[in-house]
Design a protein around this motif. Structure first.
Motif, PDB file in Angstrom:
ATOM      1  N   HIS A 283       0.840  -1.195   0.000  1.00 61.26           N
ATOM      2  CA  HIS A 283       0.000   0.000   0.000  1.00 61.26           C
ATOM      3  C   HIS A 283       0.884   1.258   0.000  1.00 61.26           C
ATOM      4  O   HIS A 283       0.718   2.163  -0.815  1.00 61.26           O
ATOM      5  CB  HIS A 283      -0.854  -0.070   1.278  1.00 61.26           C
ATOM      6  N   GLU A 284       1.855   1.262   0.905  1.00 61.54           N
ATOM      7  CA  GLU A 284       2.745   2.418   1.009  1.00 61.54           C
ATOM      8  C   GLU A 284       3.598   2.579  -0.245  1.00 61.54           C
ATOM      9  O   GLU A 284       3.819   3.697  -0.719  1.00 61.54           O
ATOM     10  CB  GLU A 284       3.655   2.280   2.245  1.00 61.54           C
ATOM     11  N   ALA A 285       4.067   1.444  -0.784  1.00 58.79           N
ATOM     12  CA  ALA A 285       4.894   1.517  -1.986  1.00 58.79           C
ATOM     13  C   ALA A 285       4.113   2.164  -3.122  1.00 58.79           C
ATOM     14  O   ALA A 285       4.634   2.998  -3.852  1.00 58.79           O
ATOM     15  CB  ALA A 285       5.359   0.123  -2.388  1.00 58.79           C
ATOM     16  N   SER A 286       2.843   1.785  -3.235  1.00 56.12           N
ATOM     17  CA  SER A 286       2.019   2.338  -4.299  1.00 56.12           C
ATOM     18  C   SER A 286       1.827   3.841  -4.120  1.00 56.12           C
ATOM     19  O   SER A 286       1.972   4.618  -5.063  1.00 56.12           O
ATOM     20  CB  SER A 286       0.670   1.626  -4.318  1.00 56.12           C
ATOM     21  N   LEU A 287       1.537   4.262  -2.894  1.00 56.80           N
ATOM     22  CA  LEU A 287       1.358   5.696  -2.644  1.00 56.80           C
ATOM     23  C   LEU A 287       2.662   6.449  -2.854  1.00 56.80           C
ATOM     24  O   LEU A 287       2.683   7.549  -3.397  1.00 56.80           O
ATOM     25  CB  LEU A 287       0.852   5.928  -1.220  1.00 56.80           C
ATOM     26  N   ALA A 288       3.780   5.828  -2.440  1.00 52.84           N
ATOM     27  CA  ALA A 288       5.069   6.493  -2.566  1.00 52.84           C
ATOM     28  C   ALA A 288       5.430   6.733  -4.032  1.00 52.84           C
ATOM     29  O   ALA A 288       6.168   7.658  -4.355  1.00 52.84           O
ATOM     30  CB  ALA A 288       6.163   5.669  -1.888  1.00 52.84           C
ATOM     31  N   LEU A 289       4.894   5.885  -4.910  1.00 56.36           N
ATOM     32  CA  LEU A 289       5.157   6.091  -6.340  1.00 56.36           C
ATOM     33  C   LEU A 289       4.332   7.242  -6.906  1.00 56.36           C
ATOM     34  O   LEU A 289       4.507   7.629  -8.051  1.00 56.36           O
ATOM     35  CB  LEU A 289       4.834   4.817  -7.124  1.00 56.36           C
ATOM     36  N   GLY A 290       3.422   7.747  -6.080  1.00 54.86           N
ATOM     37  CA  GLY A 290       2.600   8.860  -6.536  1.00 54.86           C
ATOM     38  C   GLY A 290       1.229   8.448  -7.014  1.00 54.86           C
ATOM     39  O   GLY A 290       0.567   9.214  -7.713  1.00 54.86           O
ATOM     40  N   SER A 291       0.777   7.240  -6.648  1.00 59.07           N
ATOM     41  CA  SER A 291      -0.596   6.888  -6.994  1.00 59.07           C
ATOM     42  C   SER A 291      -1.527   7.595  -6.027  1.00 59.07           C
ATOM     43  O   SER A 291      -1.188   7.787  -4.864  1.00 59.07           O
ATOM     44  CB  SER A 291      -0.867   5.386  -6.866  1.00 59.07           C
TER      45      SER A 291
ATOM     46  N   ASN B  94       7.872  11.829   3.009  1.00 59.27           N
ATOM     47  CA  ASN B  94       6.999  11.641   1.835  1.00 59.27           C
ATOM     48  C   ASN B  94       5.537  11.495   2.231  1.00 59.27           C
ATOM     49  O   ASN B  94       4.735  10.953   1.492  1.00 59.27           O
ATOM     50  CB  ASN B  94       7.476  10.499   0.938  1.00 59.27           C
TER      51      ASN B  94
ATOM     52  N   LEU C  40       3.836   9.740   4.140  1.00 61.58           N
ATOM     53  CA  LEU C  40       3.147   8.468   4.396  1.00 61.58           C
ATOM     54  C   LEU C  40       2.578   8.448   5.808  1.00 61.58           C
ATOM     55  O   LEU C  40       1.773   7.574   6.138  1.00 61.58           O
ATOM     56  CB  LEU C  40       4.089   7.279   4.190  1.00 61.58           C
TER      57      LEU C  40
ATOM     58  N   LEU D  83      -1.166   8.079   6.485  1.00 63.65           N
ATOM     59  CA  LEU D  83      -1.875   6.809   6.597  1.00 63.65           C
ATOM     60  C   LEU D  83      -2.181   6.439   8.043  1.00 63.65           C
ATOM     61  O   LEU D  83      -2.954   5.533   8.293  1.00 63.65           O
ATOM     62  CB  LEU D  83      -1.039   5.677   5.997  1.00 63.65           C
TER      63      LEU D  83
ATOM     64  N   PRO E 241       0.370  13.301  -4.425  1.00 65.32           N
ATOM     65  CA  PRO E 241       1.126  12.380  -5.291  1.00 65.32           C
ATOM     66  C   PRO E 241       2.328  13.053  -5.940  1.00 65.32           C
ATOM     67  O   PRO E 241       3.401  12.463  -6.026  1.00 65.32           O
ATOM     68  CB  PRO E 241       0.086  11.965  -6.339  1.00 65.32           C
TER      69      PRO E 241
ATOM     70  N   ARG F  19       5.095  13.256  -3.470  1.00 66.41           N
ATOM     71  CA  ARG F  19       5.696  11.940  -3.239  1.00 66.41           C
ATOM     72  C   ARG F  19       6.573  11.521  -4.412  1.00 66.41           C
ATOM     73  O   ARG F  19       7.542  10.789  -4.233  1.00 66.41           O
ATOM     74  CB  ARG F  19       4.608  10.893  -2.999  1.00 66.41           C
ATOM     75  N   GLN F  20       6.229  11.997  -5.613  1.00 64.90           N
ATOM     76  CA  GLN F  20       7.028  11.607  -6.766  1.00 64.90           C
ATOM     77  C   GLN F  20       8.385  12.303  -6.819  1.00 64.90           C
ATOM     78  O   GLN F  20       9.236  11.941  -7.624  1.00 64.90           O
ATOM     79  CB  GLN F  20       6.242  11.867  -8.060  1.00 64.90           C
TER      80      GLN F  20
ATOM     81  N   LEU G 130       1.275   6.356 -14.456  1.00 65.96           N
ATOM     82  CA  LEU G 130       0.660   7.319 -13.537  1.00 65.96           C
ATOM     83  C   LEU G 130       0.869   8.739 -14.033  1.00 65.96           C
ATOM     84  O   LEU G 130       0.017   9.599 -13.878  1.00 65.96           O
ATOM     85  CB  LEU G 130       1.294   7.209 -12.143  1.00 65.96           C
TER      86      LEU G 130
ATOM     87  N   ARG H 131      11.864   0.999 -10.350  1.00 65.23           N
ATOM     88  CA  ARG H 131      10.483   1.465 -10.405  1.00 65.23           C
ATOM     89  C   ARG H 131      10.371   2.879  -9.844  1.00 65.23           C
ATOM     90  O   ARG H 131       9.677   3.733 -10.380  1.00 65.23           O
ATOM     91  CB  ARG H 131       9.631   0.494  -9.584  1.00 65.23           C
TER      92      ARG H 131
END
Ligand SMILES: Nc1ncnc2c1ncn2[C@@H]1O[C@H](COP(=O)(O)OP(=O)(O)O)[C@@H](O)[C@H]1O
Ligand SMILES: [Mg+2]
Lengths: 284, 272
Positions: A169-177, B73, B75, B78, B103, B106-107, B133, B182
């Motif tokens: 979940h965190e990895a996905s958000l960290a990518l900017g999703s 970032n 997080l 959450l 987002p 974070r990017q 994305l 990635r």
């Protein structure tokens, strides 16, 4: 001391093994009895024909009406329950991720709904049906069964999603999703094989339930072609035939039970196969 | 194929070899406090992260290193139980108090966590994910970029014949490099790495460490570790934390050869 430990270990291994195998034996026994009792009546006519006149007195025909009705109802109800369950489960796990207490309250209510006996859903569906001035029909049956299996669907989807590692979940958000992208592109994908299992199990629950369709779907010897027509179902077909004084008809009840059991077993096998197949890319 | 990454450096930085010569910090943390109920996790943290360097966050486990990274970032969003106050500037944006375009913020950072979390799709799609994305649709461009970033982490030769295989079929070390690729594909300027080698075997760890040394030409790296030797091998700048507080920060020579506090001295001796 050591000897006692070893004995103890042996005893519990034996005991748990015995319990596990006797459970399987009981299942096998049930299937066997139904099969033996229904064997004489099993024929292609049973699954390919609707009841002809006099069927319930031992005349010609089959239970295709009930097979079709049950499949229609379970299928329709499953579609509705997916439409409710998927967004609901994603909402609980993604949007509410910060609100542990709300999550738990929702889960509590869903579990309670899961535990309500299906006759209560049947009575509720009946009341709903009267309120809207509907007759016992395919649609009323679908709605009632959808209500019955929706909590099951949401909770099993929810279980699937809650086992997804937080790190993903965190990895996905960290990518900017965004949260929605995370829900639909990552969580959905990771949970997909679990969802298939959940869907097929809910379908199995829906197709096998008698009480919820008792007052809402009605019964007919024809295959319904419209949502407002009544629909026969396999559990009720079994019920009616089993109540007959004529032995041939009672045999047909068991044959119908074999058909229903076969459908449910096929669904479980399908669930296993598909969930294996789609968990290939999953993060373990 | 070159590893040059145009557009990442917004201004020329002095090369890392020149040591601690002053460069404008890329990230500044001011008066950062994090509470979880009555638990004060981060206590008035102030720090600056130098551009194009490896900054090592060092400290015993439980001292708040992961929490500090998660603030950077966002997080921490959450976790409702975490109460975050203070300022974090990236370039000149105060990211802690913006609620728009999270987002996008974070990017600016790529995240590498303690164990790799590849997305549940193929190797190729993992790297392509960030591009999608960002709205890149051109297949050729995506393919080109996937190859470039897989090369950047030294994974291309190992996976080029099975790009459509599930990412989870890779070894853990390869998965970690895939996660790095990635992250690089969304063109961050900062890499946040939270004990990225702690789940890896020594050879994979060394590969990651070597990658970091190369990558600092183009990226700013913030590396969390509790392995002292790793810190000594990689650090250009060290921040030592203990129990939610920053105890010392400075060049590795200063901190490792001439620690000013008892806590750091004790940590250097027995790692705790
Ligand atoms: N979501 C949270 N809720 C409550 N306490 C937390 C939370 N996250 C971290 N903590 C606490 O903050 C402290 C620091 O944790 P962490 O940042 O993970 O340390 P480190 O990464 O240095 O090992 C720990 O004592 C931990 O229990
Ligand atoms: Mg940590």
């Amino acid at each position: 001391m050591r000897r006692i430990k070893i004995l103890e270990e042996k005893f519990f291994i034996l005991l748990s093994g015995f319990m596990a195998y006797s459970l399987i034996a009981v299942l096998a026994f049930i299937i066997l009895v139904i099969f033996v009792k229904g064997f004489n009546a099993l024929s292609f006519d049973m699954i390919l024909k609707i009841p002809k006149g006099g069927y319930y007195y031992g005349g010609e025909g089959g239970v295709l009406n009930a097979i079709a009705g049950s499949v229609y109802i379970a299928f329709g109800a499953t579609l509705i329950a997916i439409a409710i369950g998927m967004p609901a489960a994603l909402y609980i796990n993604v949007q509410l991720v910060r609100y542990k207490r709300t999550q738990n309250t929702i889960r509590y209510f869903l579990d309670a709904l899961w535990g309500i006996p299906s006759i209560v859903y049947g009575a509720f569906g009946f009341a709903l049906m009267l309120f809207f001035g509907m007759n016992a029909s395919l649609l009323a049956g679908i709605i009632t069964v959808a209500l019955l299996i929706s909590p099951i669907m949401v909770r099993t989807f929810d279980e699937v999603l809650s086992t997804i590692p937080k790190g993903l979940h965190e990895a996905s958000l960290a990518l900017g999703s965004t949260r929605t992208e995370t829900a639909f592109r990552v969580m959905f994908k990771q949970g997909f094989s679990g969802f298939i299992t959940a869907i097929l199990l809910s379908f199995g629950r829906g197709i096998g339930d008698a009480a919820s369709v008792l007052f809402t779907a009605g019964y007919t010897d024809n295959i319904p072609v419209n949502l407002d027509e009544p629909a026969a179902t396999l559990p009720l077909a079994i019920f009616f035939q089993l109540g007959s004084p004529i032995p041939e008809v009672r045999e047909r009840a068991f044959a119908s039970a074999v058909i229903l059991t076969a459908i449910i077993l096929a669904i479980s096998l399908g669930a296993r196969y598909l969930s294996k197949r789609y968990s290939r890319t999953n993060l373990k | 194929m070159s590893l040059q990454e145009p557009g990442i450096m917004t201004q020329p930085a002095t090369l890392p070899e020149t040591g601690e010569k002053k460069v404008t910090p890329i990230l500044r943390v001011q008066h950062l406090n994090v509470h979880a109920g009555s638990n004060h996790i981060l206590k008035d943290v102030n720090l600056e992260i130098p551009r194009n360097r490896i900054t090592v966050l060092l400290g015993p486990s439980g001292c708040g290193k992961t929490t500090l990274l998660k603030c950077m970032n966002k997080l921490t969003d959450l976790y409702r139980e975490l109460n975050v106050s203070g300022n974090i500037f990236i370039e000149n944006d105060n990211i802690l108090h913006t609620t728009t375009n999270i987002p996008g913020i974070r990017q600016k950072m790529g995240l590498l966590s303690q164990r790799p979390y590849p997305l549940p799709v193929s190797i190729y799609k993992n790297v392509a994910y960030g591009l999608k994305l960002k709205g890149v649709r051109d297949k050729r461009l995506i393919g080109f970029s996937v190859e470039k970033h897989l090369r950047e982490v030294g994974l291309w030769e190992e996976v080029k014949n099975r790009l459509n295989a599930p990412a989870t079929s890779l070894s853990i070390g390869q998965q970690q490099r895939l996660c790095l690729a990635r992250g690089l594909a969304v063109k961050p300027s900062i890499i946040l790495a939270d004990e990225p080698t702690s789940a890896l075997d020594p050879i994979s760890s060394k590969i990651i460490e070597d990658l970091f040394k190369d990558m600092k030409k183009h990226y700013t790296i913030i590396l969390v570790t509790h392995v002292l030797r790793q810190a000594m091998r990689l650090a250009d700048h060290v921040i030592f934390m203990y129990d939610g507080e920053i105890i010392e920060q400075g060049s590795p020579e200063e901190l490792f050869n001439n620690p000013q506090t008892d806590k750091l001295r004790a940590y250097l001796v027995d790692g705790n």
